[in-house]
Design a protein around this motif. Sequence first.
Motif, PDB file in Angstrom:
ATOM      1  N   PHE A 147       0.825  -1.207   0.000  1.00 14.44           N
ATOM      2  CA  PHE A 147       0.000   0.000   0.000  1.00 14.44           C
ATOM      3  C   PHE A 147       0.858   1.256   0.000  1.00 14.44           C
ATOM      4  N   LEU A 151       0.691   4.053  -2.772  1.00 13.04           N
ATOM      5  CA  LEU A 151       0.433   5.463  -2.480  1.00 13.04           C
ATOM      6  C   LEU A 151       1.523   6.348  -3.057  1.00 13.04           C
TER       7      LEU A 151
ATOM      8  N   THR B 234      -9.377   6.769   1.601  1.00  9.45           N
ATOM      9  CA  THR B 234      -9.430   8.226   1.719  1.00  9.45           C
ATOM     10  C   THR B 234      -8.317   8.918   0.948  1.00  9.45           C
ATOM     11  N   SER B 235      -7.094   8.426   1.105  1.00 10.96           N
ATOM     12  CA  SER B 235      -5.990   9.124   0.427  1.00 10.96           C
ATOM     13  C   SER B 235      -6.157   9.061  -1.084  1.00 10.96           C
ATOM     14  N   LEU B 256      -7.381  15.914   7.394  1.00 11.00           N
ATOM     15  CA  LEU B 256      -6.914  16.060   6.019  1.00 11.00           C
ATOM     16  C   LEU B 256      -7.502  17.282   5.336  1.00 11.00           C
ATOM     17  N   GLU B 259      -5.036  19.468   3.807  1.00  8.79           N
ATOM     18  CA  GLU B 259      -4.549  18.825   2.598  1.00  8.79           C
ATOM     19  C   GLU B 259      -5.317  19.289   1.373  1.00  8.79           C
ATOM     20  N   ARG B 366      -9.692   6.123  17.457  1.00 15.60           N
ATOM     21  CA  ARG B 366      -8.457   5.890  18.189  1.00 15.60           C
ATOM     22  C   ARG B 366      -7.890   7.154  18.813  1.00 15.60           C
TER      23      ARG B 366
ATOM     24  N   ILE C 238       3.069   3.384   9.886  1.00 15.29           N
ATOM     25  CA  ILE C 238       2.875   3.688   8.458  1.00 15.29           C
ATOM     26  C   ILE C 238       1.388   3.825   8.150  1.00 15.29           C
ATOM     27  N   ALA C 239       0.624   2.860   8.629  1.00 14.05           N
ATOM     28  CA  ALA C 239      -0.805   2.860   8.325  1.00 14.05           C
ATOM     29  C   ALA C 239      -1.464   4.115   8.893  1.00 14.05           C
ATOM     30  N   ASP C 240      -1.077   4.494  10.122  1.00 20.17           N
ATOM     31  CA  ASP C 240      -1.624   5.712  10.720  1.00 20.17           C
ATOM     32  C   ASP C 240      -1.254   6.934   9.908  1.00 20.17           C
ATOM     33  N   ARG C 242      -0.681   7.176   6.737  1.00 20.59           N
ATOM     34  CA  ARG C 242      -0.970   7.197   5.298  1.00 20.59           C
ATOM     35  C   ARG C 242      -1.923   8.310   4.912  1.00 20.59           C
ATOM     36  N   ASP C 243      -2.775   8.721   5.850  1.00 19.93           N
ATOM     37  CA  ASP C 243      -3.685   9.810   5.540  1.00 19.93           C
ATOM     38  C   ASP C 243      -2.967  11.148   5.457  1.00 19.93           C
TER      39      ASP C 243
END
Lengths: 339, 510, 288
Positions: A147, A151, B234-235, B256, B259, B366, C238-240, C242-243
Amino acid sequence: MVAYVARRFLQALPVLFGVTFVVFLLLYVTPGDPVELYMGQAGTVSPEEIARIRQEFGLDRPFLEQYGRFLWGVVRGDLGRSIIHRRPVAELIAERIPATMELSLFAALIALLVAIPVGVIAAVRRYSLLDSVGTLLSLVGVSMPGFWLGLILIILFSVTLRVLPVAGRMTYGTGLDPRTGFLLLDAVLQGNGRAALDVLRHLAMPALAMSAGMMAMTMRITRSSLLETIRQDYVRTARAKGVPEPRVILRHALRNALLPVVTAVALNLGALLGGNMVVETVFAWPGLGQRVVDAVKTRDFPLVQGCVLVYALTYVVLNLVADLSYAFLNPRISHGKEG
Amino acid sequence: MNRTQAQLLTLALVAALSIGGLAQQAKTLVVGIEADALTLDPGNFRHRETETILRNMFDGLVTRTPDGRIVPELAASWERISPTEWVFYLRDGVTWHDGTPFTADDVVFTVERTVKEGRISGLTSPRKGLLDPVTDAVALDRLTVKLITSVPFAALPSFLPHTLIVPRHYVEAVGDEQFAAAPVGTGPFQFVRWDRGQQVVMERYAGYYGGATDLPPVGPALVDRVIFRVLPETSTRIAALRAGDIHIATRIPVDLIPEVEADPNLTVMSVRGTRSAFLEMNVNQPPFDDVRVRRAINYAIDVDLIIEYILNGLATPIPTILSPDSPFYAPLTPYGYDPDKARALLATAGYGTGFSVTIDTQPHFRDVALVIAEMLREVGIDAKVQEWDWGILQRELLAGRRMMHLGDWGNSTLEPNDILIPKLVTGERGNFSGYSSRVLEALIDLAERGTVDPEVRRQAYRVAQQLIFDDAPMAFLWVAQESYGVSRRVVGWTPSPDSRINLHDADLTN
Amino acid sequence: MGSRVWRAFRRNRLALVGGGLVLVLGLSALLAPWIAPHDPLRGRLPDRLRGPSTTAVSGKLYLFGTDNLGRDILSRVLHGGRVSISLGLLVVGVSIVVGVVLGLVSAYAGGWVDTVVQRVVDVLLAFPYLVLAIALMGLFGPGFLNLVVALAFKEWVMACRIVRSEALALKTAAFVEASRAAGAGPARILVRHLLLNVIPGAIVVATLRVGWVVLMEASLSFLGLGIQPPQPSWGVIIADGRDYLFRAPWISTLPGIAILLFVLGVNLLGEGLRDALDPRLAGERVGE
C-alpha cells in the motif's frame, strides 16, 4: 494424463470439503452478528425485524443444519444469497473475478518479464555490479509494503506528474462495452484502441505495486536455483566437453533451474489472487479481494464462504498446474510417485 | 433525417463526447464516494452510500432541506386526518423516466413493497423498520393517498424522506432483479449504466418536474451527466480530487482538510452531521453504578480541547445526545471541563485513589480515545484504550461485559425517539451503558403515542433531556461536522446533514 | 567448519552490510526504552504534525517530526521496531521449525504421511491469510501473541511446501540414491543428505518470510486488523500516517525506511549465510 488430472481433482474434493467446513466453523464461532452489523449504528431497529431477517437467511438454524444447507446448495450450484447485498453470492463473485484475474496476470507478467532475465544474469555474473544492483533493487521492491508503494506511485504519477489515472479500471466515455469483464480483452475484441490504452493506463500502477514482491521472489529463486544447477555434474560435464557457455546455461542449466521457479510462480500467483486485498483497496480496484474484506468485516457469511471456496478452487487448480509443469520439466519425477 | 445521417450524427456526438472535450460538450460532474451502491432498488438496502446515490434518481413524498426542514417533494401537501391516518396530496404532471405518469398507485405499491413481508424477490424489505408503524396505504384517487399507522406516530414525516417511491408498472414488468440493476425513477437524473464496484452513471432527465419547490432552483438538473465513482481509500479519494478526476469527494477526515485546502482549485464544505458521539459507561457495575463517578467523568473530559485540536474545530459540543438540529433539542449547559470538581466527586464517591478502566472503541475513534484516556489519567483514573472489530465489540457491550465505550450513533431523521430509544431504553440494541429508566420510557411514550399536541411533546422531551443529563449514563461529547472536498468549479451545491448529495442544483463552471 | 563459514561469510561485503543493518536496527529496538528521546505513547497536542527539525520546540527536540497526536516519530519507530522485529522472528522461527520438520518427513516418508500433511497444507494454503487472521483474532481477542498465532497458523506451510519439493528432488538425486545403495539408513539419509541440503533453501525462505511477516503486519494494520494501539509497530505507524502522506509525509517515511532497511538487511544476511553455509560453493565463482 487426463486420468491423472481427474484423479487430482477427486483428491481435491476432501480439501475443498475441509476448507468449507473450517470456514463455516470459524465464522460460526467468531463473534459478530451479520444482521446487527447490517443495521449499523444508527436509528431504531426492532428485535422483531432482526429476528425476521435472521430467519429469512437461515441464521437461526443450528450449526450442522446451516452447514448441510450450504453443502447441499453447493452441490446444486447454488452458493446462497448475500445478507448485505441480498443478491445471489455466485453473481457477486462472478462479477469480481475478471478484475482480479486481469490485475494478477498482468502483475505476474511484469514480474516474470523482469525477474527471470535479471535472475539469470545475476547468477551467471555472480557478484558483478549487475548482480548487486539487481539483488538490491529486487530487495527494495520486496521490502516495501504494497500500500505504501501504491500510495507513492499515486503521488508521483497521478498527483504530481498527472500522467496516470488515480484509481479504477477505466474512464467513462471511451465507448468500451465490458462484455467479458476482462477489459483489455474487451477493448481488443472491439477494436477500440483508445479504450485499450485507457485500460492499460489504469492497470499500470496497481500491477506494478502488486508485482514488486513477486518480481523479487522470482528473481532470487531463479538466481539461487540456477547457481545450484550450474555446479551439478552434468553441467560440468557439458562444460568440460566444450559446449559454449551460453548454451550450457540456457540449454542445460536453466531448464532444470526453472523447477523451483515454476513452483514458486504458481504458488505466488495464488498468493497474488488471494492476497491483493490491500492493493485493490488502495486503487479502488473492484476485485474479489475488496469483496472478501468487506464480507468478512460485515460477517456476510454466505459471501465469505463463497469467496473462500473460489480461492480454494483457484489454489487447487494452480497447484495442479505447478505439479504438471514440474513433472513436465523434470522427467525424473513420474506421475506415479506424486501425492 | 435518413439512417446514414442519423448514424453519422451519433458518431459525431460520441466523438465529441469522448475526445477530451467532455467539459465543453457535456457537463459531467463526478463524485468520489467511499462505497459502491449495494443495489439500485430503493427498497432493498440499509446502506448510507446506496441511499446517497439513489436519491439522485428517485424522489420521496417529502424531502429534507440542508437546514433540516421537512418539505414537500412528490407530495404537494399532506394532513393528519386522525392520530393514525395521514393523507398525502400528490403533485400532478410528474413522470417516470420512461415517460409514464406518476400516480397514487405507485405510492401504494412502494409502501406495500416496504412494509409487507416477502415482497422483494421473496424477501421482506430491510427498510420495513424505517416506516415501522405504517401498516398500509390506500389510493383515494389518482393523486391522493392515505397512509395508515398501527399506533399514533407523530414523527412520520421525518421518516418519509428515506422512502423513495418506485414505479409499479416498471417493477411489475421487469421484476425485482432487473429493476435493481437498471432502475427507473422520478428523480432529476436517469439511469445510464452501473459498472459494479466502479461507477454509477446517470444523465439529466429532461422531463423532470423540478423537485421540491422549497429547494430552488426548480427545474431540470443543470449538469448533463453525473458519475458516482467508487473510491474507498481516503488518500486515493483526495488524490483523485487533486488530480481533477473527481469534483466532489465525500468524507474528508478533519485531519486532512488542510490537505485539500492547500490546493487553490479546491475547497472544503462542512455540514453538521447527524451522529452524536459519547463515552458510554456501564451503569450496572462499580464504579459507574455511582452517578457521582459518571458526572466526574463528564467533568474530567475537556471536550472543547479535543474539538479544537483533534477535530479541527469542526464539531459542536452537546449537553446530551440530541443534536442541536433536532426540533426537540433542549439547550442545556454542558458539564464543561473541571478536573478539580471531577477529583472531588471521585473522592466523595470513595474513589479518591482512582481506579483502572479500559476504554473500548473502534479504530476511527483511536485518536480521541487516546486523548480521553490521557485526560482521565489527569484525575487519577488509570485508563487504557482497546480497539475492537465492531462485530466482536458489539456483542461484548450488549452483554454488559465492558465498562466504557467510546462511539457514536446516527440519527438521520433528527427525531428524538430515533436515538433515545436505541441508546437509552431498556434492552434496546444500542443501549451499551445498560441504562434503564421508567421515567424516560414513559416520557418517550407520551411524546410519541400519547399525544398529538406539539407543545406537550416538546415539554416531554425537555424533561427527558434534563433527566438524561442528570443521570449521565455517558459522557456527552459532540456532533461532528462532515466534510466534503469540492472543486471550485462546482457551484450551487451544499452538503446535507443526512449525507444526501443532491446534485439537482449543482452546476460546473469552466 | 565454523571458521570456514565465517571466512566465507566475511568475504561477502553485501552480507556484512546486511548483518550490520540487522544488528543496528535490532539493537536500537532492544534499547528503545533507554535511547528513545520521548514517550512513544504520549504526545503534546500543540506539537502535532511538526516536521523533522534539529531545533527544539518548547524545550523538546523532534528530530524526525511528530504525528497527528504530537508524538515523537523517532521514539515511536524505535519502540515500533521492538514489536515488528520480535513479531517477525517469532512467527518465522516457529513456522520454519514446524515447516522444515513436516516438509522433510512428508517428502521422505511419502505414502499416507505425505498425504495427510499435504492435505492439511492444502486446506491452509487455500485460505486467504486475511480471512484466517480476522477469524482467529476474533476468537482469541486482540493482542501481540494472538497475532503471532494467527500468522504462524498458516505461515509454516510456506516453508513446508518448498522444503518438501526440494527434498523430493534430492530424494531422487544421484548422490542420495548412491548413498542408499551403499547401505545408508533412513536417519542418515534424512539428516545427512536431506536436512543439510534443504537448510540453505530454508534460510532463503526464512529470510524472505521474516520480511514478509513484517510486511503482512503492516498490511493487516492498513486494513485495520493489526496490533493493539497505542502500542506502535512499524506497520501501525505507516498505516496511521498514510492519511497524511501529502501534509506530513515524515510520519510514514521513517517507519517505511526502517522496514525497508530491516528487511533488506535480513535478506542480505540470509544470502550471505546461504553462500557461506554451502560447502560446495565456498570460494567458487561460477560463470566467470
